[in-house]
Write an enzyme that holds these catalytic residues in place. Structure first.
Site, mmCIF file in Angstrom:
data_model
loop_
_atom_site.group_PDB
_atom_site.id
_atom_site.type_symbol
_atom_site.label_atom_id
_atom_site.label_comp_id
_atom_site.label_asym_id
_atom_site.label_seq_id
_atom_site.Cartn_x
_atom_site.Cartn_y
_atom_site.Cartn_z
ATOM 1 C CD GLN A 261 72.990 33.481 9.000
ATOM 2 O OE1 GLN A 261 72.170 33.900 9.812
ATOM 3 N NE2 GLN A 261 73.358 32.202 8.956
ATOM 4 C CG HIS A 264 67.630 33.071 8.582
ATOM 5 N ND1 HIS A 264 67.107 32.290 9.579
ATOM 6 C CD2 HIS A 264 68.978 32.898 8.660
ATOM 7 C CE1 HIS A 264 68.079 31.684 10.237
ATOM 8 N NE2 HIS A 264 69.233 32.035 9.698
ATOM 9 C CD GLU A 329 70.557 37.923 14.323
ATOM 10 O OE1 GLU A 329 69.994 37.041 14.995
ATOM 11 O OE2 GLU A 329 70.202 38.210 13.165
ATOM 12 C CG HIS A 330 74.434 36.365 12.888
ATOM 13 N ND1 HIS A 330 73.179 36.493 12.318
ATOM 14 C CD2 HIS A 330 74.318 35.475 13.893
ATOM 15 C CE1 HIS A 330 72.337 35.707 12.950
ATOM 16 N NE2 HIS A 330 72.996 35.074 13.916
ATOM 17 C CG ASP A 363 72.210 30.771 12.482
ATOM 18 O OD1 ASP A 363 72.219 31.664 13.354
ATOM 19 O OD2 ASP A 363 72.096 31.008 11.261
ATOM 20 C CG HIS A 423 62.539 58.292 52.735
ATOM 21 N ND1 HIS A 423 61.267 58.635 52.317
ATOM 22 C CD2 HIS A 423 62.951 57.267 51.929
ATOM 23 C CE1 HIS A 423 60.942 57.862 51.301
ATOM 24 N NE2 HIS A 423 61.927 57.017 51.045
#
Length: 450
Positions: A261, A264, A329-330, A363, A423
């Site tokens: 990762q 990235h 995230e992961h 992924d 109303h």
């Protein structure tokens, strides 16, 4: 909680990713220009940022067929297999969402015994979606599956897809993935100019209702500024990985998966929380051994040096609590009983359970969606899924006169408690029509007709 750091993130990490330009101002300028000048502005920015100015940004059927033909057959077969996985999971999600109609009993009494108050829910797909498929460094085929295919499973009738050229060339495999995922239009166009064109519309690109897909800081800022004018999937930040490991974890697996990762980009947090100092120390050593032979070492090494962390805690219960604070995230679980995380953790984009599973599967190939919350957004949202492309709407119908009258009385009292006289009168009118109540505000001539 006792935490021992075997590796800290660099103290200058926050400063190292501070933008050297005013991203917000640049993005606003591009959006304003596209809004005012349409295709002419889009072409100007494509030439400036991507050195790309074809006669038409939209790919023709012949262009798409040529891209498919340029791909090795194995690539096409792999795209189709991955998309079968994504489609199957997305369809299972869609099947879990149901329309319903429910007849309720909101009052006591009534003369005919019928309820006659119907409340319903429908799930309607968004009419048009813009899918942004990043390029630049790599052809990101998987993003086409996640954004376009998921929208199509949700029932979105029209998907406009944009992806940038790579070094002035058509990314054939990405175009193939976009086409096979079901894109209705494919434009070879990248950056803020692409998301702005889809959001506000130009002479050649119709305005969409929703934007999906990851991108760089400029694309992310563009989506942020356009939110409200269109919907968006998520505010995307740098990819994140957090591994929870006990003494049974293989340090080589831990090191390999952290680096998977980190490649990235140069700003990816890669974090290990472990109950084993031995595993932590061995992981650090192996990362340094593996990096020199990694083709993406320039990116992965920078992320590890600046944002990598290794933390040792005394127990798995402390590890679960600390991992929830990160809300990564992961989150990969390399423990003796990985499914324990399903019971103990609450804040994560996606869980990857056990050594036989890895984040890279999510992924690229396994079928769950890889567009996930970052920067601790997992505390309040999940990732992209079929439901993001649906609008859950409600309807109501009262068919029983007595029910309408009783609701009218309730509405009158509730509205006047809030000082909303208009109303209240809508309720009064039904109470008079269907239960015979009398209200001074209704003109006498109209009371007779009721």
């Amino acid at each position: 909680m006792t935490i021992r750091y075997l590796k800290h993130r660099a103290q200058t990490a926050a400063d190292s990713t501070a933008p050297t330009v005013d991203v917000s101002a640049i993005v606003k300028g591009v959006i304003d220009d596209v809004r005012a000048n349409g295709d002419m502005a889009v072409r100007k920015y494509s030439e400036k940022f991507d050195q790309w100015s074809p006669p038409s940004f939209k790919l023709s059927p012949a262009d798409i067929e040529a891209a498919l033909a340029a791909c090795p057959q194995q690539t096409i077969d792999d795209i189709k297999e991955v998309q079968r996985n994504v489609r199957a999971f997305a369809q299972a999600q869609r099947d879990s969402i149901r329309d319903f109609e429910y007849e309720i009993q909101p009052f006591r009494g009534g003369t005919d015994g019928r309820k006659g108050v119907f409340l319903g829910q429908k799930n309607l797909p968004i009419n048009s979606v813009g899918a942004y498929i990043p390029g630049g460094r790599y052809p990101l085929l998987a993003s086409a599956h996640m954004t376009i295919l998921t929208a199509k499973v949700a029932g979105v009738p029209h998907v406009v897809a944009c992806t940038p050229p790579i070094a002035g060339q058509i990314p054939h495999a990405t175009v193939a993935a976009m086409h096979l995922a079901g894109a209705d239009e494919i434009h070879l166009l990248g950056g803020v100019q692409a998301v702005a064109a889809m959001a506000v519309g130009t002479e050649s690109i119709g305005r969409v209702d929703f934007l999906a897909g990851p991108g760089n800081a400029f694309v992310a800022e563009g989506k942020r500024q356009l939110l409200g004018e269109v919907g968006i999937d998520l505010f995307a930040g740098p990819t994140e990985i957090l591994i929870v490991a006990d003494d049974t974890a293989d340090p080589l697996t831990v090191a390999t998966d952290l680096l998977s990762q980190a490649e990235h980009g140069p700003d990816t947090p890669a974090v290990l929380i472990t109950t084993s100092e031995r595993v932590g120390q061995a992981t650090i050593r192996l990362i340094h051994e593996l990096l020199p032979n990694l083709s993406t070492a320039a990116l992965a090494g920078t992320s590890w040096a600046q944002f990598g962390e290794v933390l040792v805690v005394d127990s798995l219960d402390e590890a679960w609590r600390l991992a929830d604070e990160y809300a990564s995230e992961h989150v990969q679980i390399l423990t003796q009983r990985p499914r324990e995380a399903l019971e103990k953790m609450t804040a994560y984009g996606a869980l990857f359970l056990g050594e036989k599973t890895c984040v890279s599967y999510g992924d690229k190939v396994i079928g769950t969606n890889h567009v996930l919350p970052t920067k601790k957004a997992a505390r309040y949202t999940g990732g992209l899924w079929v439901g993001k492309y649906l609008r859950t709407v409600t309807y109501q119908e009262v068919t029983n006169p007595s029910a309408s009258g009783h609701l009218g009385r309730l509405c009158g009292r509730a509205a006047r408690a809030e000082r909303f006289e208009g109303h209240a009168r809508s309720g009064d009118l039904r109470a008079q029509k269907y239960l015979g109540d009398s209200y001074a505000w209704i003109p006498t001539s109209d009371k007779a007709s009721l």
